[in-house]
Design a protein around this motif. Sequence first.
Motif, PDB file in Angstrom:
ATOM      1  N   TRP A 179     -13.297  -2.150  -1.881  1.00 40.81           N
ATOM      2  CA  TRP A 179     -12.171  -1.487  -1.536  1.00 40.81           C
ATOM      3  C   TRP A 179     -12.078  -0.026  -2.395  1.00 40.81           C
ATOM      4  O   TRP A 179     -12.289  -0.294  -3.569  1.00 40.81           O
ATOM      5  CB  TRP A 179     -11.099  -2.224  -1.690  1.00 40.81           C
ATOM      6  CG  TRP A 179     -10.898  -3.404  -0.763  1.00 40.81           C
ATOM      7  CD1 TRP A 179     -11.619  -3.955   0.108  1.00 40.81           C
ATOM      8  CD2 TRP A 179      -9.770  -4.175  -0.682  1.00 40.81           C
ATOM      9  NE1 TRP A 179     -11.209  -5.087   0.849  1.00 40.81           N
ATOM     10  CE2 TRP A 179     -10.062  -5.279   0.421  1.00 40.81           C
ATOM     11  CE3 TRP A 179      -8.597  -4.416  -1.253  1.00 40.81           C
ATOM     12  CZ2 TRP A 179      -9.221  -6.159   0.638  1.00 40.81           C
ATOM     13  CZ3 TRP A 179      -7.605  -5.391  -0.970  1.00 40.81           C
ATOM     14  CH2 TRP A 179      -8.061  -6.202   0.009  1.00 40.81           C
ATOM     15  N   ILE A 180     -11.970   0.929  -1.926  1.00 45.56           N
ATOM     16  CA  ILE A 180     -11.718   2.137  -2.503  1.00 45.56           C
ATOM     17  C   ILE A 180     -10.258   2.772  -2.118  1.00 45.56           C
ATOM     18  O   ILE A 180      -9.808   2.827  -0.926  1.00 45.56           O
ATOM     19  CB  ILE A 180     -12.429   3.052  -1.999  1.00 45.56           C
ATOM     20  CG1 ILE A 180     -13.958   2.761  -2.171  1.00 45.56           C
ATOM     21  CG2 ILE A 180     -12.480   4.854  -2.951  1.00 45.56           C
ATOM     22  CD1 ILE A 180     -14.256   3.034  -3.943  1.00 45.56           C
ATOM     23  N   PHE A 181      -9.347   3.245  -3.218  1.00 41.56           N
ATOM     24  CA  PHE A 181      -8.123   3.696  -2.796  1.00 41.56           C
ATOM     25  C   PHE A 181      -8.352   5.279  -2.079  1.00 41.56           C
ATOM     26  O   PHE A 181      -9.385   5.944  -2.595  1.00 41.56           O
ATOM     27  CB  PHE A 181      -7.168   4.028  -4.040  1.00 41.56           C
ATOM     28  CG  PHE A 181      -6.700   2.640  -4.707  1.00 41.56           C
ATOM     29  CD1 PHE A 181      -5.558   2.052  -4.057  1.00 41.56           C
ATOM     30  CD2 PHE A 181      -6.902   2.441  -5.866  1.00 41.56           C
ATOM     31  CE1 PHE A 181      -5.119   0.767  -4.514  1.00 41.56           C
ATOM     32  CE2 PHE A 181      -6.362   1.273  -6.517  1.00 41.56           C
ATOM     33  CZ  PHE A 181      -5.366   0.280  -5.804  1.00 41.56           C
ATOM     34  N   PRO A 182      -7.603   5.403  -1.062  1.00 37.15           N
ATOM     35  CA  PRO A 182      -7.681   6.864  -0.523  1.00 37.15           C
ATOM     36  C   PRO A 182      -7.345   8.080  -1.099  1.00 37.15           C
ATOM     37  O   PRO A 182      -6.361   7.769  -2.163  1.00 37.15           O
ATOM     38  CB  PRO A 182      -7.297   6.498   0.886  1.00 37.15           C
ATOM     39  CG  PRO A 182      -5.950   5.614   0.560  1.00 37.15           C
ATOM     40  CD  PRO A 182      -6.726   4.581  -0.557  1.00 37.15           C
ATOM     41  N   ASN A 183      -7.532   8.946  -0.955  1.00 35.43           N
ATOM     42  CA  ASN A 183      -6.980  10.330  -1.386  1.00 35.43           C
ATOM     43  C   ASN A 183      -5.798  10.654  -0.625  1.00 35.43           C
ATOM     44  O   ASN A 183      -5.216  12.065  -1.250  1.00 35.43           O
ATOM     45  CB  ASN A 183      -8.019  11.497  -1.648  1.00 35.43           C
ATOM     46  CG  ASN A 183      -8.673  11.810  -0.548  1.00 35.43           C
ATOM     47  OD1 ASN A 183      -8.334  11.506   0.512  1.00 35.43           O
ATOM     48  ND2 ASN A 183      -9.966  12.330  -0.841  1.00 35.43           N
ATOM     49  N   LYS A 184      -5.618  10.351   0.507  1.00 34.37           N
ATOM     50  CA  LYS A 184      -4.260  10.537   1.072  1.00 34.37           C
ATOM     51  C   LYS A 184      -3.865   9.197   2.032  1.00 34.37           C
ATOM     52  O   LYS A 184      -4.708   8.440   2.443  1.00 34.37           O
ATOM     53  CB  LYS A 184      -4.673  11.576   2.128  1.00 34.37           C
ATOM     54  CG  LYS A 184      -5.751  11.409   3.245  1.00 34.37           C
ATOM     55  CD  LYS A 184      -6.062  12.597   4.033  1.00 34.37           C
ATOM     56  CE  LYS A 184      -6.638  13.664   3.424  1.00 34.37           C
ATOM     57  NZ  LYS A 184      -7.314  14.628   4.228  1.00 34.37           N
ATOM     58  N   ARG A 185      -2.630   9.227   2.150  1.00 32.12           N
ATOM     59  CA  ARG A 185      -2.028   7.847   2.777  1.00 32.12           C
ATOM     60  C   ARG A 185      -1.523   8.027   4.144  1.00 32.12           C
ATOM     61  O   ARG A 185      -1.541   9.367   4.615  1.00 32.12           O
ATOM     62  CB  ARG A 185      -0.617   7.623   1.821  1.00 32.12           C
ATOM     63  CG  ARG A 185      -0.825   7.282   0.431  1.00 32.12           C
ATOM     64  CD  ARG A 185       0.656   6.991  -0.192  1.00 32.12           C
ATOM     65  NE  ARG A 185       1.511   5.929   0.542  1.00 32.12           N
ATOM     66  CZ  ARG A 185       1.298   4.571   0.435  1.00 32.12           C
ATOM     67  NH1 ARG A 185       0.317   4.132  -0.619  1.00 32.12           N
ATOM     68  NH2 ARG A 185       1.886   3.767   1.082  1.00 32.12           N
ATOM     69  N   ASN A 186      -1.660   6.957   4.830  1.00 28.81           N
ATOM     70  CA  ASN A 186      -1.460   6.958   6.112  1.00 28.81           C
ATOM     71  C   ASN A 186      -2.022   7.638   7.226  1.00 28.81           C
ATOM     72  O   ASN A 186      -1.370   8.419   8.154  1.00 28.81           O
ATOM     73  CB  ASN A 186       0.332   7.318   6.223  1.00 28.81           C
ATOM     74  CG  ASN A 186       1.302   6.193   5.683  1.00 28.81           C
ATOM     75  OD1 ASN A 186       0.787   5.087   5.620  1.00 28.81           O
ATOM     76  ND2 ASN A 186       2.269   6.731   5.135  1.00 28.81           N
ATOM     77  N   VAL A 187      -3.276   7.953   7.158  1.00 30.85           N
ATOM     78  CA  VAL A 187      -4.335   8.490   7.827  1.00 30.85           C
ATOM     79  C   VAL A 187      -4.455   7.824   9.092  1.00 30.85           C
ATOM     80  O   VAL A 187      -4.018   6.419   9.037  1.00 30.85           O
ATOM     81  CB  VAL A 187      -5.536   8.612   7.261  1.00 30.85           C
ATOM     82  CG1 VAL A 187      -5.504   9.826   6.198  1.00 30.85           C
ATOM     83  CG2 VAL A 187      -6.325   7.687   6.847  1.00 30.85           C
TER      84      VAL A 187
END
Length: 240
Positions: free
Chosen positions: A119-127
């Motif tokens: 799991w990787i945290f994304p660089n933008k939310r709610n895509v």
Amino acid sequence: MKTELFLADTRGHANHGWLDTHHTFSFAGYHDPARVQFGVLRVVNDDIVAPGMGFGTHPHANMEIVSIPLRGALRHKDSMGNGGVIRAGEIQVMSAGSGITHSEFNASTDEDVNFFQIWIFPNKRNVTPRYEQKKMDLLKNQLTQVVSPSAGDAGVWLHQDAWFHMGVFDEGRVFDYKLKKSGDGLFAMVIEGKFEADGKALERRDAVGITGTDAVAFKTLSPDAQILLVEVPMTGNPSG
């Protein structure tokens, strides 16, 4: 340069009968405040699932989820309408984004499946949620890029400035990994065999996190040694 070792026998472990799992970072019933994440790398699970068993439908949101079967085959189904089998030699990525549900089961009735889920945290939310699956063509004695931030680059892509490379090497090979962005960290996990990373000996399923450098030197210490490298930003977690 700073290094942090994540040795195989120090990982969290749970055996549920149908699932034998090891956690490099805190997950489910395993919690170590010193091992929550490495930069935006949040989860590295090494799962073995019994024949015909698996994870029933469950939700995810705002996470980039990469699955890499190492042995056997994994059957996937999700709320986006995707369904199929991911086999060893392939890689899958799901951008959970604004929210998805999915299930994962061993596709075989007589052999277990072993896979990494990362799991990787994304660089933008709610895509908008998305799914991608590709075959990996690993060439002997060189690193192959299997994940990147760009749809036009090699491998699958995700919503983060992260790069995954994998490689299988003969004994005695020496190579460098040059980080793509200043300030990034490199997480290196030995899949099979033995490696030396920055002068530190690593065996099967050992890992090391390295920061404060723009290149890391590796040497293979056994035949058919296989490694996974994950370059990630050390800051910038919009989900935290």
